[in-house]
Design a protein around this motif. Structure first.
Motif, PDB file in Angstrom:
ATOM      1  N   LEU A   1     -22.053 -12.176 -31.138  1.00 58.33           N
ATOM      2  CA  LEU A   1     -21.246 -11.010 -31.481  1.00 58.33           C
ATOM      3  C   LEU A   1     -22.026 -10.224 -32.526  1.00 58.33           C
ATOM      4  CD1 LEU A   1     -17.851 -12.829 -32.181  1.00 58.33           C
ATOM      5  CD2 LEU A   1     -18.712 -12.010 -29.989  1.00 58.33           C
ATOM      6  N   GLN A   2     -22.082  -8.912 -32.355  1.00 61.30           N
ATOM      7  CA  GLN A   2     -22.806  -8.076 -33.306  1.00 61.30           C
ATOM      8  C   GLN A   2     -21.929  -6.912 -33.737  1.00 61.30           C
ATOM      9  OE1 GLN A   2     -25.995  -7.179 -30.592  1.00 61.30           O
ATOM     10  NE2 GLN A   2     -27.345  -8.663 -31.561  1.00 61.30           N
ATOM     11  N   ARG A   3     -21.821  -6.737 -35.046  1.00 55.26           N
ATOM     12  CA  ARG A   3     -21.089  -5.587 -35.579  1.00 55.26           C
ATOM     13  C   ARG A   3     -22.000  -4.378 -35.485  1.00 55.26           C
ATOM     14  NH1 ARG A   3     -19.814  -1.983 -39.368  1.00 55.26           N
ATOM     15  NH2 ARG A   3     -17.703  -1.923 -40.212  1.00 55.26           N
ATOM     16  N   ARG A   4     -21.463  -3.273 -35.006  1.00 59.73           N
ATOM     17  CA  ARG A   4     -22.163  -1.997 -34.964  1.00 59.73           C
ATOM     18  C   ARG A   4     -21.422  -1.031 -35.880  1.00 59.73           C
ATOM     19  NH1 ARG A   4     -26.091  -1.733 -30.783  1.00 59.73           N
ATOM     20  NH2 ARG A   4     -26.558  -3.917 -30.375  1.00 59.73           N
ATOM     21  N   LEU A   5     -21.998   0.110 -36.136  1.00 55.28           N
ATOM     22  CA  LEU A   5     -21.328   1.082 -36.997  1.00 55.28           C
ATOM     23  C   LEU A   5     -19.984   1.517 -36.441  1.00 55.28           C
ATOM     24  CD1 LEU A   5     -24.291   3.360 -38.092  1.00 55.28           C
ATOM     25  CD2 LEU A   5     -23.056   1.668 -39.468  1.00 55.28           C
ATOM     26  N   ASP A   6     -19.900   1.652 -35.114  1.00 53.89           N
ATOM     27  CA  ASP A   6     -18.681   2.174 -34.508  1.00 53.89           C
ATOM     28  C   ASP A   6     -17.972   1.186 -33.601  1.00 53.89           C
ATOM     29  OD1 ASP A   6     -20.622   2.131 -32.549  1.00 53.89           O
ATOM     30  OD2 ASP A   6     -20.150   4.115 -31.747  1.00 53.89           O
ATOM     31  N   GLY A   7     -18.355  -0.084 -33.657  1.00 52.27           N
ATOM     32  CA  GLY A   7     -17.712  -1.067 -32.791  1.00 52.27           C
ATOM     33  C   GLY A   7     -18.465  -2.372 -32.761  1.00 52.27           C
ATOM     34  N   VAL A   8     -18.381  -3.039 -31.623  1.00 54.66           N
ATOM     35  CA  VAL A   8     -19.018  -4.353 -31.482  1.00 54.66           C
ATOM     36  C   VAL A   8     -19.781  -4.444 -30.168  1.00 54.66           C
ATOM     37  CG1 VAL A   8     -17.347  -5.581 -32.923  1.00 54.66           C
ATOM     38  CG2 VAL A   8     -16.946  -5.387 -30.485  1.00 54.66           C
ATOM     39  N   ARG A   9     -20.799  -5.285 -30.190  1.00 57.30           N
ATOM     40  CA  ARG A   9     -21.580  -5.623 -29.000  1.00 57.30           C
ATOM     41  C   ARG A   9     -21.466  -7.128 -28.839  1.00 57.30           C
ATOM     42  NH1 ARG A   9     -26.316  -3.600 -26.179  1.00 57.30           N
ATOM     43  NH2 ARG A   9     -27.580  -5.340 -25.426  1.00 57.30           N
ATOM     44  N   VAL A  10     -21.211  -7.570 -27.625  1.00 60.46           N
ATOM     45  CA  VAL A  10     -21.100  -8.996 -27.319  1.00 60.46           C
ATOM     46  C   VAL A  10     -22.139  -9.312 -26.249  1.00 60.46           C
ATOM     47  CG1 VAL A  10     -19.607 -10.810 -26.401  1.00 60.46           C
ATOM     48  CG2 VAL A  10     -18.645  -9.033 -27.886  1.00 60.46           C
TER      49      VAL A  10
ATOM     50  N   ASP B   1     -16.848   0.078 -23.116  1.00 63.35           N
ATOM     51  CA  ASP B   1     -17.431   1.417 -23.098  1.00 63.35           C
ATOM     52  C   ASP B   1     -18.720   1.423 -22.283  1.00 63.35           C
ATOM     53  OD1 ASP B   1     -15.692   3.113 -24.764  1.00 63.35           O
ATOM     54  OD2 ASP B   1     -16.136   1.605 -26.282  1.00 63.35           O
ATOM     55  N   THR B   2     -19.462   0.342 -22.356  1.00 61.28           N
ATOM     56  CA  THR B   2     -20.677   0.192 -21.571  1.00 61.28           C
ATOM     57  C   THR B   2     -20.978  -1.294 -21.435  1.00 61.28           C
ATOM     58  OG1 THR B   2     -22.995   0.903 -21.365  1.00 61.28           O
ATOM     59  CG2 THR B   2     -22.223   0.386 -23.579  1.00 61.28           C
ATOM     60  N   TRP B   3     -21.704  -1.663 -20.397  1.00 63.00           N
ATOM     61  CA  TRP B   3     -22.097  -3.056 -20.219  1.00 63.00           C
ATOM     62  C   TRP B   3     -23.368  -3.081 -19.381  1.00 63.00           C
ATOM     63  CZ3 TRP B   3     -22.428  -6.167 -15.784  1.00 63.00           C
ATOM     64  CH2 TRP B   3     -21.967  -5.577 -14.608  1.00 63.00           C
ATOM     65  N   GLY B   4     -24.044  -4.209 -19.400  1.00 70.64           N
ATOM     66  CA  GLY B   4     -25.264  -4.318 -18.616  1.00 70.64           C
ATOM     67  C   GLY B   4     -25.789  -5.739 -18.602  1.00 70.64           C
TER      68      GLY B   4
ATOM     69  N   LYS C   1     -30.826 -14.749 -18.408  1.00 65.32           N
ATOM     70  CA  LYS C   1     -30.355 -13.369 -18.546  1.00 65.32           C
ATOM     71  C   LYS C   1     -29.377 -13.249 -19.704  1.00 65.32           C
ATOM     72  CE  LYS C   1     -26.532 -13.809 -15.253  1.00 65.32           C
ATOM     73  NZ  LYS C   1     -26.731 -15.207 -14.966  1.00 65.32           N
ATOM     74  N   ASP C   2     -29.218 -12.012 -20.156  1.00 63.91           N
ATOM     75  CA  ASP C   2     -28.211 -11.643 -21.141  1.00 63.91           C
ATOM     76  C   ASP C   2     -27.273 -10.665 -20.463  1.00 63.91           C
ATOM     77  OD1 ASP C   2     -29.676 -13.053 -23.035  1.00 63.91           O
ATOM     78  OD2 ASP C   2     -30.662 -11.265 -23.831  1.00 63.91           O
ATOM     79  N   VAL C   3     -25.991 -10.978 -20.461  1.00 62.53           N
ATOM     80  CA  VAL C   3     -24.976 -10.044 -19.981  1.00 62.53           C
ATOM     81  C   VAL C   3     -24.245  -9.570 -21.234  1.00 62.53           C
ATOM     82  CG1 VAL C   3     -23.016  -9.661 -18.456  1.00 62.53           C
ATOM     83  CG2 VAL C   3     -24.745 -11.378 -17.847  1.00 62.53           C
ATOM     84  N   TRP C   4     -24.135  -8.273 -21.402  1.00 60.73           N
ATOM     85  CA  TRP C   4     -23.602  -7.725 -22.637  1.00 60.73           C
ATOM     86  C   TRP C   4     -22.605  -6.616 -22.361  1.00 60.73           C
ATOM     87  CZ3 TRP C   4     -24.339  -2.552 -23.151  1.00 60.73           C
ATOM     88  CH2 TRP C   4     -25.361  -1.978 -22.381  1.00 60.73           C
ATOM     89  N   PHE C   5     -21.789  -6.344 -23.379  1.00 56.48           N
ATOM     90  CA  PHE C   5     -20.918  -5.173 -23.348  1.00 56.48           C
ATOM     91  C   PHE C   5     -20.759  -4.648 -24.761  1.00 56.48           C
ATOM     92  CE2 PHE C   5     -17.839  -8.590 -24.043  1.00 56.48           C
ATOM     93  CZ  PHE C   5     -17.005  -8.054 -25.023  1.00 56.48           C
ATOM     94  N   GLU C   6     -20.387  -3.381 -24.840  1.00 55.85           N
ATOM     95  CA  GLU C   6     -20.086  -2.760 -26.122  1.00 55.85           C
ATOM     96  C   GLU C   6     -18.734  -2.074 -26.018  1.00 55.85           C
ATOM     97  OE1 GLU C   6     -23.246  -0.088 -27.201  1.00 55.85           O
ATOM     98  OE2 GLU C   6     -24.684  -1.738 -27.425  1.00 55.85           O
ATOM     99  N   ILE C   7     -17.979  -2.195 -27.082  1.00 53.11           N
ATOM    100  CA  ILE C   7     -16.740  -1.434 -27.206  1.00 53.11           C
ATOM    101  C   ILE C   7     -16.793  -0.715 -28.534  1.00 53.11           C
ATOM    102  CG2 ILE C   7     -15.289  -2.788 -25.637  1.00 53.11           C
ATOM    103  CD1 ILE C   7     -14.210  -4.289 -28.022  1.00 53.11           C
ATOM    104  N   ARG C   8     -16.306   0.506 -28.521  1.00 56.74           N
ATOM    105  CA  ARG C   8     -16.379   1.343 -29.718  1.00 56.74           C
ATOM    106  C   ARG C   8     -15.006   1.820 -30.145  1.00 56.74           C
ATOM    107  NH1 ARG C   8     -19.795   3.497 -26.095  1.00 56.74           N
ATOM    108  NH2 ARG C   8     -21.916   2.736 -26.244  1.00 56.74           N
ATOM    109  N   ARG C   9     -14.878   2.011 -31.424  1.00 59.61           N
ATOM    110  CA  ARG C   9     -13.664   2.574 -31.998  1.00 59.61           C
ATOM    111  C   ARG C   9     -13.609   4.042 -31.592  1.00 59.61           C
ATOM    112  NH1 ARG C   9     -14.537   1.742 -37.510  1.00 59.61           N
ATOM    113  NH2 ARG C   9     -15.964   3.451 -37.398  1.00 59.61           N
ATOM    114  N   PRO C  10     -12.454   4.539 -31.212  1.00 62.59           N
ATOM    115  CA  PRO C  10     -12.345   5.975 -30.921  1.00 62.59           C
ATOM    116  C   PRO C  10     -12.790   6.783 -32.135  1.00 62.59           C
ATOM    117  CG  PRO C  10     -10.363   4.829 -30.217  1.00 62.59           C
ATOM    118  CD  PRO C  10     -11.191   3.837 -30.995  1.00 62.59           C
ATOM    119  N   SER C  11     -13.465   7.868 -31.935  1.00 66.65           N
ATOM    120  CA  SER C  11     -14.039   8.649 -33.034  1.00 66.65           C
ATOM    121  C   SER C  11     -12.983   9.139 -34.021  1.00 66.65           C
ATOM    122  CB  SER C  11     -14.835   9.830 -32.491  1.00 66.65           C
ATOM    123  OG  SER C  11     -14.019  10.636 -31.679  1.00 66.65           O
ATOM    124  N   ARG C  12     -11.749   9.287 -33.589  1.00 65.10           N
ATOM    125  CA  ARG C  12     -10.688   9.760 -34.487  1.00 65.10           C
ATOM    126  C   ARG C  12     -10.165   8.651 -35.408  1.00 65.10           C
ATOM    127  NH1 ARG C  12      -8.704   8.678 -29.650  1.00 65.10           N
ATOM    128  NH2 ARG C  12      -6.813   7.446 -29.483  1.00 65.10           N
TER     129      ARG C  12
END
Length: 135
Positions: free
Chosen positions: A67-76, A109-112, A120-131
């Protein structure tokens, strides 16, 4: 006490049905700790779907969850030892399983997938709505 400066969580695990509920809780705790409470359920569900696929579609139930914290959400990221890449298929809606990647595609929001020499690495990212303001 949890370190609130933590920006990553990594765990090696063996995917078994009894383990998944605990992993969902861990994902939720970290996502909330990082200030993204509104993303916790989605992150936990998408992580559950990726881990379920390890148990069903690879030769080994061993994997690494990051699990990785991003500025606007998380990546798993779920890393496994299979070189077989996942394929999104039209699910049989009457079947008990087979909808994991469709769920992931609709919620993240995105995955790959990234193949490498060890699997392999299967990942996804989810982001907080900009508002939404960070906690």
């Amino acid at each position: 006490m949890a370190d609130t400066d933590t920006t990553q969580y990594r765990q090696e695990l063996t995917v078994r049905p009894g383990v998944l509920a605990g992993i969902r809780q861990i994902v939720g705790v970290y996502v909330r700790l990082w200030g993204f409470a509104s993303l916790a359920e989605t992150a936990a569900l998408c992580t559950h779907e990726l881990l379920s696929n390890v148990g069903k579609h690879t030769d080994s139930a061993q994997c690494v969850l990051t699990l990785q914290r991003r500025l606007d959400g998380v990546r798993v990221v779920v890393s496994d030892t299979s070189g077989e890449l996942p394929v999104v298929r039209e699910p049989d809606w009457a079947a008990e399983s087979g909808r994991g990647l469709v769920v992931l595609e609709s919620m993240a929001d995105t995955w790959g997938v990234e193949g490498h020499s060890l699997g392999k690495d299967v990942w996804f990212e989810i982001r907080r709505p900009s508002r939404e303001v960070a906690a």
